[in-house]
Scaffold this motif. Structure first.
Motif, mmCIF file in Angstrom:
data_model
loop_
_atom_site.group_PDB
_atom_site.id
_atom_site.type_symbol
_atom_site.label_atom_id
_atom_site.label_comp_id
_atom_site.label_asym_id
_atom_site.label_seq_id
_atom_site.Cartn_x
_atom_site.Cartn_y
_atom_site.Cartn_z
ATOM 1 N N ALA A 1 23.508 -19.924 0.479
ATOM 2 C CA ALA A 1 24.713 -19.098 0.600
ATOM 3 C C ALA A 1 24.603 -17.841 -0.264
ATOM 4 N N LEU A 2 24.031 -17.967 -1.457
ATOM 5 C CA LEU A 2 23.834 -16.801 -2.322
ATOM 6 C C LEU A 2 22.891 -15.788 -1.676
ATOM 7 N N THR A 3 21.869 -16.281 -0.992
ATOM 8 C CA THR A 3 20.945 -15.390 -0.292
ATOM 9 C C THR A 3 21.675 -14.624 0.803
ATOM 10 N N ASP A 4 22.491 -15.355 1.587
ATOM 11 C CA ASP A 4 23.284 -14.690 2.628
ATOM 12 C C ASP A 4 24.210 -13.631 2.022
ATOM 13 N N LEU A 5 24.844 -13.979 0.913
ATOM 14 C CA LEU A 5 25.764 -13.049 0.255
ATOM 15 C C LEU A 5 25.024 -11.804 -0.236
ATOM 16 N N ALA A 6 23.832 -12.006 -0.799
ATOM 17 C CA ALA A 6 23.033 -10.864 -1.255
ATOM 18 C C ALA A 6 22.676 -9.943 -0.089
ATOM 19 N N GLU A 7 22.358 -10.534 1.067
ATOM 20 C CA GLU A 7 22.064 -9.722 2.257
ATOM 21 C C GLU A 7 23.272 -8.867 2.636
ATOM 22 N N THR A 8 24.459 -9.483 2.656
ATOM 23 C CA THR A 8 25.674 -8.750 3.014
ATOM 24 C C THR A 8 25.950 -7.633 2.014
ATOM 25 N N LEU A 9 25.802 -7.943 0.721
ATOM 26 C CA LEU A 9 26.039 -6.926 -0.312
ATOM 27 C C LEU A 9 25.060 -5.772 -0.175
ATOM 28 N N HIS A 10 23.803 -6.094 0.139
ATOM 29 C CA HIS A 10 22.796 -5.041 0.327
ATOM 30 C C HIS A 10 23.180 -4.136 1.494
#
Length: 710
Positions: free
Chosen positions: A659-668
């Motif tokens: 989930a953190l990886t997905d969130l980092a993608e969205t933030l990027h």
């Protein structure tokens, strides 16, 4: 940076994206590519299925990037993050050549001639064939032993015997086995057949390699392995009539009497050969130059077995079967009965438990009998106290089992099916102890934990897959369907999609034809859809998932319906159909929320909060693909919080890292690279070294966010 993302690099990237390599991590890369395609072209663009369509998409993107340097930089970083170097194969993967190998020098000379002839653009392919027991495998192994200097970059051997089903594995599965032999990490192995072939060619270019495919049964299995470079030799070995393959066709002839006697002396020893000198002419005549028959008969003679005079019996033109019959006459009748009844099922491998069940004996007696039969060459020894029959020997033994009567033969197969089901049920539950998709285990001992359960299932996978078809043929429909369901942990946890697919196809078809219970049919179609989706067979997967939804609704099984709708959403997500995926995830959530705490308590109702967190995470991923980044961030932050755990609920580090990886993608994508880098660091801290593919992906994502390489 346009020159960095050349059209060729962009095309190669799009040809490989979405092929399933690295499992969940490969899907993340595919979703990132899909989102970037949408931003570049300004609209949702489904993932093309064919190579030509992907090349056309690469051309459209490249033309657009010529006027958008900033976007070109994004593509360059994404393409770079998806470029993982896979080391070239090395080492010798060939089994040792047999000590009793005799003659066949002319055959070896022709094979070596194919390896050394002027290339002239013609692929180096040899087709080695001969009747059962003629020594084709021995010749191939001897070639490997005598030509190591010619192939310093590796010799790789794949034996297709022992696969479930008479036709052997599909071409994609053959490629998978070969890549494993070449040392390719499972996490870096593509799931699509075309991508596996592309990787095989990438690994063999400019290398001097011998590839041996033994016991091939169809042209399709080896067509994709034909080399395109001058220093790779493909040797295809067939036990029986040759395939219609363009190759140097080499037939293995029977041994002459001179070399037949020489083999008998090698196997039996000079003293034993001299002791039975008077019997040698009959043995030589009976074996008709067949190396397997000569080897087995020599061992029987050395052990004191007197060859009965059978004249021109029924097996005169079938020396392998004749040898099996001879051994049966000399062995203890109980051992022969065990072999015959065990042979009836056509099991890919025979464990002590399977043989004991077939004969209705305890395992200690069965173990002694199997060892005795192996000494007489009725079976071959395998690692881990397993055995297997040669096909011709198995057929002779199975035919001879008819003397025990139809009922005893049927009972023998039924007992083995029961033992396999019992073992598989225990292992599946140990592998997924809290999953509602695994049945409660039978009473008694079970594998110790999740890893042990997976290991037991993996060891027995070929037999369980084969047992699904055997159970169907014997009209044990419920057994067939339950066996197929035990394979769920292998496809979910271990990525054995190629291995389990034939069983899932057979079970789903069996459920339809026999109008099985709707919940059972729904579960099997769900498994089939999941497996097909992991292999990138999107249309087939979509049909199976829709069938699963229909069955689950008919059964009023809310949990099954919700997860099947969720799977439809995942199939859409992986094809870059973000809006449709989001709609399916919202629908799945609504079905989940219809399950109250008092309903379906044996079907995972206690796990509903986790199921809802997962489906919200998927919604966040779909929203990111749609460009709704604020909504995506909100849902993904909730998923991160849920998987952190509470005093009542344990944390799930790996799911939180996902989930953190997905969130980092969205933030990027939202331009907040500073926050994205923090989430990347949090995810890295949660992962162990065993999650190497995920850690590599995070390193690439860090570079895309402008951070230093980790």
């Amino acid at each position: 940076m346009l020159e960095v993302v050349a059209l060729s690099a962009l095309t190669t990237f799009l040809l490989g994206v979405g092929n399933g390599a690295a499992g969940e991590v490969g899907k993340n890369l595919a979703l990132s590519a899909g989102a970037l395609v949408r931003r570049t072209l300004g609209r949702e663009t489904p993932l093309p299925a064919g190579a030509e369509d992907r090349r056309e998409l690469a051309g459209r993107l490249y033309a657009r990037l010529a006027h958008d340097p900033g976007r070109a930089d994004e593509w360059a970083l994404l393409v770079e993050s998806g470029q993982e170097r896979i080391d070239a194969p090395s080492g010798v993967g060939m089994p040792p050549a047999p000590r009793a190998f005799t003659n066949h020098r002319k055959v070896l000379k022709r094979l070596l001639g194919e390896a050394t002839r002027p290339w002239e653009g013609r692929p180096r392919v040899a087709l080695l064939s001969g009747p059962p027991g003629s020594g084709t495998t021995s010749v191939a192994l001897r070639l490997g032993a005598e030509s190591r200097d010619r192939f310093p970059d590796g010799q790789f051997y794949v034996d297709l015997r022992g696969s479930a089903g008479e036709s052997g594995p599909e071409p994609a599965a053959v490629l998978l086995r070969l890549l494993r032999e070449m040392g390719v990490d499972p996490d870096r192995t593509p799931t699509a057949e075309a991508e596996r072939e592309r990787l095989y060619r990438q690994l063999t270019v400019d290398r001097r390699i011998l590839v041996v495919i033994d016991h091939a049964t169809s042209l399709a299995q080896v067509r994709g392995l034909v080399p395109a470079t001058p220093d790779v030799l493909l040797l295809v070995v067939v036990s029986g009539p040759p395939l219609l393959l363009e190759a140097e066709r080499v037939a293995v002839p029977p041994l002459s009497d001179r070399y037949a006697k020489q083999m008998v002396r090698k196997v039996a020893g000079p003293e034993n050969a001299a002791r039975v000198k008077a019997e040698l002419p009959g043995l030589i005549d009976r074996c008709r130059g067949n190396p397997f028959a000569l080897h087995a008969e020599a061992r029987l003679l050395a052990a004191g077995g007197a060859a009965p005079d059978r004249g021109a019996g029924a097996w005169r033109h079938h020396p392998v079967r004749a040898t099996a019959e001879h051994a049966s006459l000399l062995l203890d009748p109980g051992t022969v009965r065990l072999c015959r009844l065990t042979a009836l099922g056509g099991w890919p491998s025979v464990s002590i438990g399977i043989a004991a069940a077939a004969a209705g004996l305890d395992e200690e007696r069965a173990a002694r009998m199997l060892a005795e039969a192996a000494d007489a060459d009725l079976l071959e020894r395998l690692p881990d106290l397993r055995y297997r029959f040669r096909p011709e020997v198995r057929r002779q033994l199975a035919d001879a089992a008819s003397e025990y009567g139809a009922q005893e033969c049927s009972d023998a197969v039924a007992r083995v099916l029961d033992v396999l089901l019992d073992r598989a049920l225990r292992a599946a539950h140990a592998a997924l102890p809290t999953s509602w998709r695994t049945e409660p285990p039978p009473e008694g001992p079970a594998p110790g934990g999740e890893a042990d359960g997976i290991a037991v299932l993996a060891a027995e996978a070929a037999n369980v897959v084969h047992a699904v078809s055997v159970a169907g043929e014997h009209r044990r429909i419920t057994t067939a369907l339950r066996l197929a369901r035990t394979l769920w942990p292998l496809q979910l946890k271990a990525g054995h999609w190629d291995e389990v697919l034939p069983a899932l196809r057979a079970a789903a078809r069996c459920a339809e034809e026999n109008e099985a219970d709707a919940r059972m049919a729904g579960a099997l179609h769900f498994q089939l859809a999941h497996c097909l989706g992991e292999l990138g067979r999107w249309e087939q997967a979509n049909r199976a998932a829709r069938a699963a939804v229909t069955y689950e609704r008919a059964a009023r099984h809310l949990r099954g319906e919700a997860s099947s709708v969720e799977l439809l959403g995942l199939l859409c997500l992986n094809r870059w159909l973000y809006e449709e995926a989001y709609e399916r995830f919202v629908e799945a959530e609504s079905v989940y929320r219809r399950i109250t705490s008092g309903q379906e308590r044996h079907e995972g109702a206690a796990d509903l909060p986790r199921a809802l967190a997962l489906v919200e995470r998927h919604q966040g991923r779909a929203l990111r693909g749609m460009g709704r980044l604020d909504d995506s961030r909100r849902l993904l932050e909730r998923a991160v919080e849920f998987f952190a755990g509470t005093e009542e609920r344990p944390a799930e580090p790996y799911n939180r890292a996902r989930a953190l990886t997905d969130l980092a993608e969205t933030l990027h994508e939202a331009g907040d690279d500073g926050e994205a880098l923090k989430r990347i660091a949090d995810a890295e801290a949660l992962l162990t070294p065993a999650a190497a593919p995920h850690l590599r992906y995070l390193a690439g994502l860090r570079r895309r966010c402008g951070g230093a390489a980790g």
